[in-house]
Design a protein around this motif. Structure first.
Motif, PDB file in Angstrom:
ATOM      1  N   ASP A 175       0.781  -1.235   0.000  1.00 51.33           N
ATOM      2  CA  ASP A 175       0.000   0.000   0.000  1.00 51.33           C
ATOM      3  C   ASP A 175       0.818   1.294   0.000  1.00 51.33           C
ATOM      4  O   ASP A 175       1.785   1.404   0.766  1.00 51.33           O
ATOM      5  CB  ASP A 175      -0.868   0.074   1.261  1.00 51.33           C
ATOM      6  CG  ASP A 175      -1.518  -1.241   1.622  1.00 51.33           C
ATOM      7  OD1 ASP A 175      -1.493  -2.172   0.815  1.00 51.33           O
ATOM      8  OD2 ASP A 175      -2.069  -1.318   2.735  1.00 51.33           O
ATOM      9  N   GLN A 218       4.067   0.553   2.210  1.00 50.91           N
ATOM     10  CA  GLN A 218       4.266  -0.690   2.946  1.00 50.91           C
ATOM     11  C   GLN A 218       5.427  -1.437   2.298  1.00 50.91           C
ATOM     12  O   GLN A 218       5.427  -1.678   1.079  1.00 50.91           O
ATOM     13  CB  GLN A 218       2.995  -1.538   2.899  1.00 50.91           C
ATOM     14  CG  GLN A 218       1.889  -1.011   3.789  1.00 50.91           C
ATOM     15  CD  GLN A 218       2.190  -1.258   5.248  1.00 50.91           C
ATOM     16  OE1 GLN A 218       2.053  -2.358   5.745  1.00 50.91           O
ATOM     17  NE2 GLN A 218       2.621  -0.217   5.956  1.00 50.91           N
ATOM     18  N   LYS A 266       6.225  -5.758   8.025  1.00 52.47           N
ATOM     19  CA  LYS A 266       6.035  -4.529   7.257  1.00 52.47           C
ATOM     20  C   LYS A 266       6.717  -3.324   7.907  1.00 52.47           C
ATOM     21  O   LYS A 266       6.549  -3.061   9.090  1.00 52.47           O
ATOM     22  CB  LYS A 266       4.543  -4.233   7.092  1.00 52.47           C
ATOM     23  CG  LYS A 266       3.792  -5.311   6.329  1.00 52.47           C
ATOM     24  CD  LYS A 266       4.211  -5.353   4.871  1.00 52.47           C
ATOM     25  CE  LYS A 266       3.727  -6.596   4.156  1.00 52.47           C
ATOM     26  NZ  LYS A 266       2.300  -6.746   4.110  1.00 52.47           N
ATOM     27  N   SER A 277      -0.562   0.025   7.509  1.00 51.75           N
ATOM     28  CA  SER A 277      -0.882   1.247   6.771  1.00 51.75           C
ATOM     29  C   SER A 277      -1.388   2.394   7.637  1.00 51.75           C
ATOM     30  O   SER A 277      -1.938   2.187   8.716  1.00 51.75           O
ATOM     31  CB  SER A 277      -1.919   0.930   5.702  1.00 51.75           C
ATOM     32  OG  SER A 277      -1.281   0.184   4.701  1.00 51.75           O
ATOM     33  N   ARG A 297      -8.145  -1.675  11.590  1.00 48.30           N
ATOM     34  CA  ARG A 297      -6.838  -1.160  11.170  1.00 48.30           C
ATOM     35  C   ARG A 297      -6.982  -0.165  10.015  1.00 48.30           C
ATOM     36  O   ARG A 297      -8.003  -0.141   9.336  1.00 48.30           O
ATOM     37  CB  ARG A 297      -5.906  -2.295  10.733  1.00 48.30           C
ATOM     38  CG  ARG A 297      -6.370  -3.055   9.524  1.00 48.30           C
ATOM     39  CD  ARG A 297      -5.253  -3.965   9.015  1.00 48.30           C
ATOM     40  NE  ARG A 297      -5.737  -4.785   7.933  1.00 48.30           N
ATOM     41  CZ  ARG A 297      -6.326  -5.962   8.084  1.00 48.30           C
ATOM     42  NH1 ARG A 297      -6.492  -6.469   9.286  1.00 48.30           N
ATOM     43  NH2 ARG A 297      -6.743  -6.638   7.028  1.00 48.30           N
ATOM     44  N   ASP A 298      -5.919   0.612   9.823  1.00 51.88           N
ATOM     45  CA  ASP A 298      -5.761   1.583   8.729  1.00 51.88           C
ATOM     46  C   ASP A 298      -6.574   2.858   9.034  1.00 51.88           C
ATOM     47  O   ASP A 298      -7.644   2.769   9.620  1.00 51.88           O
ATOM     48  CB  ASP A 298      -6.150   0.986   7.377  1.00 51.88           C
ATOM     49  CG  ASP A 298      -5.455  -0.338   7.093  1.00 51.88           C
ATOM     50  OD1 ASP A 298      -4.410  -0.590   7.704  1.00 51.88           O
ATOM     51  OD2 ASP A 298      -5.969  -1.130   6.276  1.00 51.88           O
ATOM     52  N   GLU A 348     -10.509  -2.117   4.397  1.00 52.74           N
ATOM     53  CA  GLU A 348      -9.136  -1.730   4.679  1.00 52.74           C
ATOM     54  C   GLU A 348      -8.890  -0.333   4.104  1.00 52.74           C
ATOM     55  O   GLU A 348      -9.585   0.133   3.205  1.00 52.74           O
ATOM     56  CB  GLU A 348      -8.163  -2.702   4.007  1.00 52.74           C
ATOM     57  CG  GLU A 348      -8.334  -4.147   4.454  1.00 52.74           C
ATOM     58  CD  GLU A 348      -7.261  -5.055   3.880  1.00 52.74           C
ATOM     59  OE1 GLU A 348      -6.559  -5.683   4.674  1.00 52.74           O
ATOM     60  OE2 GLU A 348      -7.124  -5.149   2.648  1.00 52.74           O
ATOM     61  N   CYS A 349      -7.846   0.289   4.604  1.00 50.57           N
ATOM     62  CA  CYS A 349      -7.311   1.524   4.024  1.00 50.57           C
ATOM     63  C   CYS A 349      -8.362   2.580   3.682  1.00 50.57           C
ATOM     64  O   CYS A 349      -8.462   3.010   2.522  1.00 50.57           O
ATOM     65  CB  CYS A 349      -6.488   1.196   2.777  1.00 50.57           C
ATOM     66  SG  CYS A 349      -5.141   0.078   3.118  1.00 50.57           S
ATOM     67  N   TYR A 408      -4.914 -11.922  -2.595  1.00 49.91           N
ATOM     68  CA  TYR A 408      -4.948 -10.529  -3.043  1.00 49.91           C
ATOM     69  C   TYR A 408      -4.910 -10.512  -4.556  1.00 49.91           C
ATOM     70  O   TYR A 408      -3.995 -10.041  -5.185  1.00 49.91           O
ATOM     71  CB  TYR A 408      -3.774  -9.744  -2.477  1.00 49.91           C
ATOM     72  CG  TYR A 408      -4.067  -9.152  -1.133  1.00 49.91           C
ATOM     73  CD1 TYR A 408      -5.011  -8.157  -0.994  1.00 49.91           C
ATOM     74  CD2 TYR A 408      -3.414  -9.595  -0.005  1.00 49.91           C
ATOM     75  CE1 TYR A 408      -5.291  -7.610   0.250  1.00 49.91           C
ATOM     76  CE2 TYR A 408      -3.681  -9.059   1.241  1.00 49.91           C
ATOM     77  CZ  TYR A 408      -4.625  -8.069   1.353  1.00 49.91           C
ATOM     78  OH  TYR A 408      -4.901  -7.532   2.573  1.00 49.91           O
ATOM     79  N   TYR A 437      -5.135  -1.749  -5.716  1.00 53.29           N
ATOM     80  CA  TYR A 437      -5.699  -1.939  -4.374  1.00 53.29           C
ATOM     81  C   TYR A 437      -5.100  -0.926  -3.405  1.00 53.29           C
ATOM     82  O   TYR A 437      -4.034  -0.346  -3.643  1.00 53.29           O
ATOM     83  CB  TYR A 437      -5.382  -3.364  -3.898  1.00 53.29           C
ATOM     84  CG  TYR A 437      -6.212  -3.810  -2.724  1.00 53.29           C
ATOM     85  CD1 TYR A 437      -7.576  -4.026  -2.866  1.00 53.29           C
ATOM     86  CD2 TYR A 437      -5.641  -4.001  -1.476  1.00 53.29           C
ATOM     87  CE1 TYR A 437      -8.348  -4.435  -1.783  1.00 53.29           C
ATOM     88  CE2 TYR A 437      -6.405  -4.417  -0.392  1.00 53.29           C
ATOM     89  CZ  TYR A 437      -7.763  -4.629  -0.549  1.00 53.29           C
ATOM     90  OH  TYR A 437      -8.519  -5.038   0.515  1.00 53.29           O
ATOM     91  N   ALA A 438      -5.834  -0.740  -2.286  1.00 53.06           N
ATOM     92  CA  ALA A 438      -5.371   0.076  -1.155  1.00 53.06           C
ATOM     93  C   ALA A 438      -4.955   1.491  -1.573  1.00 53.06           C
ATOM     94  O   ALA A 438      -3.937   2.004  -1.104  1.00 53.06           O
ATOM     95  CB  ALA A 438      -4.220  -0.624  -0.434  1.00 53.06           C
ATOM     96  N   TRP A 498      -1.656   0.456  -5.084  1.00 54.01           N
ATOM     97  CA  TRP A 498      -0.698  -0.661  -5.183  1.00 54.01           C
ATOM     98  C   TRP A 498      -1.146  -1.586  -6.311  1.00 54.01           C
ATOM     99  O   TRP A 498      -2.283  -2.047  -6.326  1.00 54.01           O
ATOM    100  CB  TRP A 498      -0.676  -1.379  -3.835  1.00 54.01           C
ATOM    101  CG  TRP A 498      -0.104  -2.781  -3.833  1.00 54.01           C
ATOM    102  CD1 TRP A 498       0.964  -3.246  -4.524  1.00 54.01           C
ATOM    103  CD2 TRP A 498      -0.593  -3.896  -3.060  1.00 54.01           C
ATOM    104  NE1 TRP A 498       1.178  -4.576  -4.233  1.00 54.01           N
ATOM    105  CE2 TRP A 498       0.239  -4.992  -3.340  1.00 54.01           C
ATOM    106  CE3 TRP A 498      -1.649  -4.059  -2.148  1.00 54.01           C
ATOM    107  CZ2 TRP A 498       0.052  -6.242  -2.754  1.00 54.01           C
ATOM    108  CZ3 TRP A 498      -1.833  -5.299  -1.568  1.00 54.01           C
ATOM    109  CH2 TRP A 498      -0.987  -6.373  -1.867  1.00 54.01           C
TER     110      TRP A 498
HETATM  111  N1  DQQ Z   1      -2.159  -4.106   3.933  1.00 55.54           N
HETATM  112  C1  DQQ Z   1      -1.637  -3.541   5.133  1.00 55.54           C
HETATM  113  C2  DQQ Z   1      -2.773  -3.315   6.004  1.00 55.54           C
HETATM  114  C3  DQQ Z   1      -3.874  -3.138   5.051  1.00 55.54           C
HETATM  115  C4  DQQ Z   1      -3.567  -4.085   3.937  1.00 55.54           C
HETATM  116  C5  DQQ Z   1      -0.542  -4.394   5.660  1.00 55.54           C
HETATM  117  C6  DQQ Z   1      -4.082  -3.703   2.603  1.00 55.54           C
HETATM  118  O1  DQQ Z   1      -2.609  -2.232   6.890  1.00 55.54           O
HETATM  119  O2  DQQ Z   1      -5.040  -3.412   5.719  1.00 55.54           O
HETATM  120  O3  DQQ Z   1       0.507  -4.269   4.752  1.00 55.54           O
HETATM  121  O4  DQQ Z   1      -3.263  -4.088   1.560  1.00 55.54           O
END
Ligand code: DQQ
Length: 505
Positions: free
Chosen positions: A44, A60, A71, A105, A163-164, A224-225, A252, A286-287, A303
């Protein structure tokens, strides 16, 4: 084997860098004008911010040897959005700390003149927001000793994940959204507020999806993100959709993971979506995260993950590419529009211009005048009686390898057809598609960036598709055209060879 001393470790890293540099020089799939880290794994974009004349891109990063798991935050800066200077990584996991298993992230803000990051610290199963500040214009970062700044996720919700982060300020109050998912319900973004970025009060879920809707309205089990920003007279929430049931470590890939934009009215901390759309239909973007630049533009990067096996990525020594910067705007019907940043024009080299090119419904007709694996192409098609038109890239002279970017007028869809993109059996080869309906009399305008294994397509600047291809033949460099159901014309065709950006190792 004895534990490596610090000097031995540094030495070994240096040797590894040199070996990789040699490998990358002759790697036919490594992009030449997209941003990539010096080596290893990237995902990301994080902490995008313009600071004192530089665009800062954090990302990341797992800089160590495969399996590339812990990470860090990688860091690069640019004055022109095209050429990047690699900087020392910004964050690394602190042994024994709340981010000991990863710095996931997050985002960056200017807090009273102090560059400040909020990111997800990972320790075992725990993922919590942590803060870091920079005393020296973003080069080094000090983690807040009181991390994490939110001690637990909200206890009244049955959450799948937490998260994020995305941050913004209203008056003197900071607001934060954290990505999450409510079990059995769907992805959500949880709203918090703070007077100082250190003490946070949970408010409520600002907006929650419904995991039971089907594609393309599907928005999964967890978001996410999150990224939340004003655009035109609306507000936009972008989330990356993730699903717990169908998700597994290697997933992914494909349409199960995509980023969604909600364009909304946002008043008094209430979010009322007007439209929902998938940001990129290619299956590899993505992200994404955005930033505001001094020109007032909303810029977005995402990404682009790989379309080949883990083993192939480990052998190559790198994985993941940053998309080109996209400039976002809002259309009259409240949809997000995407254009490549005009700064990319400085990479244009040799140019081919053709006008009023007729395409006959035979097999793929390849251009004799230009070919390559690093190209920018703009083509304005007049479909006439054709039901389908398309451009082939990375075509072998005999067509044994070819990737087709096709428009199917009857279905109203743009397709990236990779069925023959490679003779190698070890890469993804399928057809992905996204909706594109042309208004009466509207031409099809394809703006394509080809960078070795990366393809980014902007169709009429309202549909984006990014993809990855790994041709096996060194002569898969041709560009060609197809038409089906009748002849068609290209009113104007521009093709540029693109110059590489030099990224230090
Ligand atoms: N990747 C991160 C996370 C996020 C995910 C970890 C999305 O914070 O949720 O590298 O690609």
């Amino acid at each position: 084997m004895h534990e490596l001393t610090e000097a031995e470790r540094v030495n070994r890293q240096e040797e590894r860098k040199q070996t990789l540099q040699q490998m990358f020089t002759s790697d036919p799939h490594r992009p030449r004008y997209h941003f990539l880290p010096p080596s290893a794994w990237m995902n990301d974009p994080n902490g995008l911010i313009y600071w004192k004349g530089y665009y800062h891109l954090f990302y990341q990063y797992a800089p160590n040897d495969p399996p590339w798991e812990r990470k860090h935050w990688g860091h690069a800066a640019s004055t022109d959005l095209v050429h990047w200077i690699d900087l020392p990584f910004a964050l690394a996991p602190t042994p024994g700390g709340p981010d000991q298993d990863g710095c996931f992230s997050g985002c960056a803000v200017n807090h009273n003149g102090v560059p400040t990051l909020i990111y997800t610290g990972v320790r075992g199963d725990q993922q919590l927001p942590c803060l870091a500040t920079s005393p020296d214009d973003l080069i080094t970062w000090k983690k807040y000793p009181g991390n994490p700044v939110i001690a637990t996720p909200p206890q009244d919700l049955d959450l799948l994940a937490f998260r994020d982060h995305t941050l913004w300020k209203e008056g003197t109050t900071w607001y934060q959204l954290v990505g999450a998912g409510i079990k059995g319900v769907g992805g959500t973004v949880l709203l918090f507020r703070s007077p100082n970025l250190l003490e946070w009060e949970y408010m409520y879920p600002l907006y929650t999806g419904d995991r039971n809707r089907s594609e393309p309205a599907w928005t999964g089990s967890m978001w996410e993100c999150p990224d939340f920003f004003p655009l035109g007279d609306k507000s936009v929430l972008v989330v990356s959709v993730y699903d717990d049931v169908r998700f597994h470590k290697k997933a992914y890939k494909g349409s199960l993971h995509y980023a969604v934009a909600f364009v909304a009215d946002y008043t008094d901390r209430t979010f009322t979506p007007l439209t929902q759309s998938i940001i990129d239909y290619g299956g590899y973007f993505y992200a994404p995260q955005t930033m505001l630049d001094p020109k007032g533009r909303r810029l977005q990067w995402g990404w682009l993950w790989e379309g080949r096996s883990d083993e192939a990525q480990w052998t190559a020594g790198w994985s993941g590419v940053m998309s080109l910067p996209r400039v976002l705007s809002l259309s009259g019907d409240n949809m997000v529009r995407f254009e490549p940043a005009p700064e990319l024009k400085q990479l244009r080299g040799t140019h081919l211009l053709m006008e009023d090119v007729s395409i006959l419904p035979t097999s793929l007709t390849q251009l004799r005048e230009i070919q390559g694996d690093c190209l920018e192409i703009q083509a304005k098609f007049i479909l006439d009686e054709a039901t389908e038109v398309g451009i082939g890239v990375r075509c072998a002279p005999d067509g044994a390898e070819q990737t087709l970017i096709r428009y199917d007028r009857l279905q109203g869809r743009l397709l990236i057809d990779r069925q023959r993109s490679s003779l190698s059996g070890d890469v993804e080869r399928d057809i992905r598609s996204g909706p594109l309906t042309l208004a009466a009399g509207e031409a099809l305008f394809l703006h394509i960036f080809l960078d070795r294994s990366v393809i980014e397509v902007f169709a009429n600047y309202r549909l984006c598709m990014s993809s990855r291809v790994y041709p096996s033949r060194t002569d898969s460099l041709g560009v060609g055209f197809i038409t089906r159901g009748g002849s068609s014309r290209i009113k104007k065709l521009d093709v540029w060879e693109m110059r590489p950006i030099i990224s230090s190792l």
